[in-house]
Design a protein around this motif. Structure first.
Motif, PDB file in Angstrom:
ATOM      1  N   GLY A 117       0.857  -1.180   0.000  1.00  0.00           N
ATOM      2  CA  GLY A 117       0.000   0.000   0.000  1.00  0.00           C
ATOM      3  C   GLY A 117       0.894   1.231   0.000  1.00  0.00           C
ATOM      4  O   GLY A 117       1.808   1.322   0.809  1.00  0.00           O
ATOM      5  N   TYR A 118       0.654   2.148  -0.946  1.00  0.00           N
ATOM      6  CA  TYR A 118       1.498   3.346  -0.978  1.00  0.00           C
ATOM      7  C   TYR A 118       0.669   4.543  -1.409  1.00  0.00           C
ATOM      8  O   TYR A 118      -0.421   4.407  -1.960  1.00  0.00           O
ATOM      9  N   LEU A 127       6.744   9.798  -2.373  1.00  0.00           N
ATOM     10  CA  LEU A 127       6.082   8.508  -2.259  1.00  0.00           C
ATOM     11  C   LEU A 127       6.259   7.951  -0.846  1.00  0.00           C
ATOM     12  O   LEU A 127       7.363   7.948  -0.304  1.00  0.00           O
ATOM     13  N   MET A 128       5.175   7.511  -0.249  1.00  0.00           N
ATOM     14  CA  MET A 128       5.189   6.966   1.121  1.00  0.00           C
ATOM     15  C   MET A 128       4.578   5.563   1.096  1.00  0.00           C
ATOM     16  O   MET A 128       3.639   5.304   0.349  1.00  0.00           O
ATOM     17  N   MET A 129       5.103   4.671   1.946  1.00  0.00           N
ATOM     18  CA  MET A 129       4.531   3.316   2.033  1.00  0.00           C
ATOM     19  C   MET A 129       3.777   3.135   3.349  1.00  0.00           C
ATOM     20  O   MET A 129       4.218   3.603   4.394  1.00  0.00           O
ATOM     21  N   TRP A 130       2.644   2.452   3.240  1.00  0.00           N
ATOM     22  CA  TRP A 130       1.926   2.029   4.442  1.00  0.00           C
ATOM     23  C   TRP A 130       2.455   0.653   4.858  1.00  0.00           C
ATOM     24  O   TRP A 130       2.401  -0.295   4.079  1.00  0.00           O
ATOM     25  N   LEU A 131       2.984   0.558   6.069  1.00  0.00           N
ATOM     26  CA  LEU A 131       3.429  -0.739   6.585  1.00  0.00           C
ATOM     27  C   LEU A 131       2.599  -1.099   7.812  1.00  0.00           C
ATOM     28  O   LEU A 131       2.155  -0.212   8.556  1.00  0.00           O
ATOM     29  N   GLY A 132       2.382  -2.394   7.989  1.00  0.00           N
ATOM     30  CA  GLY A 132       1.691  -2.841   9.200  1.00  0.00           C
ATOM     31  C   GLY A 132       2.721  -3.306  10.227  1.00  0.00           C
ATOM     32  O   GLY A 132       3.794  -3.786   9.863  1.00  0.00           O
ATOM     33  N   ARG A 133       2.411  -3.113  11.501  1.00  0.00           N
ATOM     34  CA  ARG A 133       3.241  -3.727  12.548  1.00  0.00           C
ATOM     35  C   ARG A 133       2.432  -4.883  13.119  1.00  0.00           C
ATOM     36  O   ARG A 133       1.298  -4.695  13.569  1.00  0.00           O
ATOM     37  N   MET A 162       6.738  -7.244  14.588  1.00  0.00           N
ATOM     38  CA  MET A 162       7.660  -6.839  13.515  1.00  0.00           C
ATOM     39  C   MET A 162       6.907  -6.169  12.362  1.00  0.00           C
ATOM     40  O   MET A 162       5.703  -6.331  12.200  1.00  0.00           O
ATOM     41  N   LEU A 163       7.657  -5.401  11.559  1.00  0.00           N
ATOM     42  CA  LEU A 163       7.059  -4.705  10.426  1.00  0.00           C
ATOM     43  C   LEU A 163       6.688  -5.682   9.315  1.00  0.00           C
ATOM     44  O   LEU A 163       7.404  -6.654   9.060  1.00  0.00           O
ATOM     45  N   ASP A 164       5.603  -5.374   8.651  1.00  0.00           N
ATOM     46  CA  ASP A 164       5.030  -6.199   7.593  1.00  0.00           C
ATOM     47  C   ASP A 164       4.622  -5.288   6.431  1.00  0.00           C
ATOM     48  O   ASP A 164       4.525  -4.082   6.618  1.00  0.00           O
ATOM     49  N   ASN A 165       4.327  -5.876   5.273  1.00  0.00           N
ATOM     50  CA  ASN A 165       3.700  -5.090   4.213  1.00  0.00           C
ATOM     51  C   ASN A 165       2.294  -4.726   4.683  1.00  0.00           C
ATOM     52  O   ASN A 165       1.842  -5.195   5.718  1.00  0.00           O
ATOM     53  N   MET A 166       1.583  -3.875   3.917  1.00  0.00           N
ATOM     54  CA  MET A 166       0.278  -3.413   4.403  1.00  0.00           C
ATOM     55  C   MET A 166      -0.656  -4.592   4.680  1.00  0.00           C
ATOM     56  O   MET A 166      -1.292  -4.663   5.729  1.00  0.00           O
ATOM     57  N   CYS A 167      -0.732  -5.530   3.727  1.00  0.00           N
ATOM     58  CA  CYS A 167      -1.551  -6.724   3.935  1.00  0.00           C
ATOM     59  C   CYS A 167      -0.808  -7.923   3.339  1.00  0.00           C
ATOM     60  O   CYS A 167      -0.110  -7.785   2.349  1.00  0.00           O
ATOM     61  N   ALA A 168      -1.018  -9.085   3.926  1.00  0.00           N
ATOM     62  CA  ALA A 168      -0.435 -10.307   3.403  1.00  0.00           C
ATOM     63  C   ALA A 168      -1.208 -11.493   3.957  1.00  0.00           C
ATOM     64  O   ALA A 168      -1.836 -11.385   5.015  1.00  0.00           O
ATOM     65  N   GLY A 169      -1.150 -12.601   3.238  1.00  0.00           N
ATOM     66  CA  GLY A 169      -1.817 -13.794   3.748  1.00  0.00           C
ATOM     67  C   GLY A 169      -1.664 -14.950   2.779  1.00  0.00           C
ATOM     68  O   GLY A 169      -1.320 -14.756   1.616  1.00  0.00           O
ATOM     69  N   GLY A 170      -1.909 -16.148   3.273  1.00  0.00           N
ATOM     70  CA  GLY A 170      -1.692 -17.343   2.466  1.00  0.00           C
ATOM     71  C   GLY A 170      -2.914 -17.745   1.660  1.00  0.00           C
ATOM     72  O   GLY A 170      -4.048 -17.565   2.113  1.00  0.00           O
ATOM     73  N   ASP A 182       0.668  -4.109  -6.046  1.00  0.00           N
ATOM     74  CA  ASP A 182       0.806  -2.712  -5.637  1.00  0.00           C
ATOM     75  C   ASP A 182      -0.593  -2.116  -5.561  1.00  0.00           C
ATOM     76  O   ASP A 182      -1.457  -2.429  -6.388  1.00  0.00           O
ATOM     77  N   LEU A 183      -0.804  -1.259  -4.565  1.00  0.00           N
ATOM     78  CA  LEU A 183      -2.095  -0.580  -4.431  1.00  0.00           C
ATOM     79  C   LEU A 183      -1.837   0.895  -4.119  1.00  0.00           C
ATOM     80  O   LEU A 183      -1.366   1.229  -3.022  1.00  0.00           O
ATOM     81  N   HIS A 184      -2.083   1.753  -5.124  1.00  0.00           N
ATOM     82  CA  HIS A 184      -1.875   3.188  -4.959  1.00  0.00           C
ATOM     83  C   HIS A 184      -3.098   3.764  -4.244  1.00  0.00           C
ATOM     84  O   HIS A 184      -4.203   3.729  -4.786  1.00  0.00           O
ATOM     85  N   LEU A 185      -2.908   4.268  -3.034  1.00  0.00           N
ATOM     86  CA  LEU A 185      -4.023   4.710  -2.196  1.00  0.00           C
ATOM     87  C   LEU A 185      -4.177   6.227  -2.251  1.00  0.00           C
ATOM     88  O   LEU A 185      -3.190   6.948  -2.403  1.00  0.00           O
TER      89      LEU A 185
END
Lengths: 293, 293
Positions: A120-121, A128-134, A145-153, A207-210
């Motif tokens: 997410g950016y 340009l800024m990135m959204w990261l999840g903790r 720990m830091l993660d990308n905005m969303c992730a999953g299997g 990529d998701l431009h927000l």
């Protein structure tokens, strides 16, 4: 890599279903599986699922019973993380699944696991800024720990796109009008192992431009908080230990694709690009998928 | 792969300079090189440049004399394409060059060759269009086939960015105010062989978003004409035989990064992404560059 388990190259046997290798089994895990002699046929050169199991359902149900039994015996650490969620195993991405297996058991067989990661950016003051999840502090793996905005299997039967949309909704409450803008931009393939087992992982990247006024909000308790950070800060975090390793790789892939990490500022550029795409899909099979479809 | 030469895996010896493997030599080529016993030391397990050659200049000059001699004997086809242009050979991208070699001779040693490819694209009627070059009919390799907008090999001492700017100027007369917008977006690594020798190739990829009124003009005679085509037409051309193979791969990488080829419309998605990034930089060396810099 954990020295107590050793390199997967020396300490593993290929895992076959039918005449296709679909995984690798470490010897410390093999000793538990080969007790089920009607299910797993072990030889000096391979571990094979019994050919008596002929259908997707027969294979899946029987392996499920074995994993439930091993879980009750409490001999394999990974099964304490039982997820009640299965993943599909295919001999190649073009084929129908030949078996499904409880997610926490996948690393016992070293089968390729698929997931999605969403970068997410946004743009703020022309930057340009990135959204990261903790990650939530209560998660069993990589807490805080830091993660990308969303992730999953990917779970059984789910398409890559469906999974990306679902993770966006669950992890960051992204509304549909924004998930329509999800852009598939490649995948990152890598392999690691730990005491639980062997993890060949293929991560589909989006990529998701927000819009600049959008703020992600977690809906499933898996993310503790979200941070919008500068590219410089993302770069710093990649080389610090703050990042979940596979999420750092996805962030690095983003920085490479968007021109922030370049051959001019990173001497290992080509090496890194190659290492993020190791040939998992030709490691197990020597067929040439392009010409057999 | 040409059946008359056979697989490089079975028919090649590693090529060493000092204690580092930097290439692979096919046996049909080896028989010519090993006649120069003061320069190349052949054993059953490797071909090695003589340790008596101690400096970059000594190694480069001596190998240059060998190649000139072999060219005069007319025993190696590739040397008929003599370029009067050298490429640098390093044991890793982080190191200084240890040897430079005439470009047409690089495939004899199977050393990694670096090049740049530039995807020129624009937006017309809200639709993304790519500028492709059609190679001049008079070129010795791949005459009349489709190419990316600009491409070319790195020569000794040249940086990746310098090479990209130079190729943009020579092949498409791109003015400086546009080359300032060149964006490094990754690299594509692959290996092929033909009767000339073995080609491990690492191509640095750049995207260049062009104004819609810009038209590339060739300045060096290497491009016959330029065509601005739709993404659909690029996709069609990739699977037809109209495209120079490595340029088709760069175009496919563009289509993947920009979301036109996705896991939803291409079952071999992950396989293709992996095959475009084969681990050339760890094939020859088993060091871990990330931790030794």
């Amino acid at each position: 890599m954990d020295d107590s388990t050793g390199s997967y190259k020396q300490n593993c046997l290929p895992f076959y279903v039918g005449d296709k290798q679909v995984g690798i089994v470490r010897r410390d895990i093999l000793c538990h599986l080969q007790k089920y002699k009607d299910v797993f046929i072990a030889s000096s050169s391979k571990l094979k699922l019994s050919d008596d199991l002929r259908t997707f359902k027969e294979r899946s149900d029987t392996v499920h019973e074995v994993l439930k039994d091993l879980r009750e015996q409490n001999v394999l650490d990974t099964l304490n993380g039982w997820r009640n969620e299965t993943i599909d195993i295919r001999s190649s991405p073009r084929e129908d699944p030949i078996l499904k297996v409880e997610r926490s058991g996948a690393c016992l067989f070293g089968v390729i696991v698929y997931s999605v990661h969403i970068n997410g950016y946004t743009t703020k003051d022309n930057q340009l800024m990135m959204w990261l999840g903790r990650r939530s502090n209560s998660r069993p793996t990589y807490p805080n720990m830091l993660d990308n905005m969303c992730a999953g299997g990917l779970t059984s039967g789910q398409s890559v796109k469906q999974c990306a949309i679902k993770e966006c909704a669950e992890e960051a409450s992204v509304p549909k009008k924004l998930t329509d803008k999800l852009k598939a931009v490649g995948c990152v393939s890598h392999i690691f192992e730990d005491k639980r087992g062997v993890f060949p992982v293929c991560e589909y990247v989006f990529d998701l431009h927000l819009p600049s006024n959008y703020e992600p909000v977690n809906a499933d308790g898996e993310v503790g908080s979200f941070e919008m950070i500068t590219i410089e800060k993302v770069m710093d975090n990649i080389v610090l230990e703050d990042f979940r390793p596979c999420s750092a790789m996805i962030a690095l892939d983003f920085l490479i694709r968007h021109g922030f990490v370049s051959p001019e500022n990173e001497k290992n550029y080509a090496y890194l690009a190659e290492m993020m795409h190791i040939p998992l899909h030709s490691y197990f099979t020597y067929t040439t998928p392009l010409f057999s479809r």
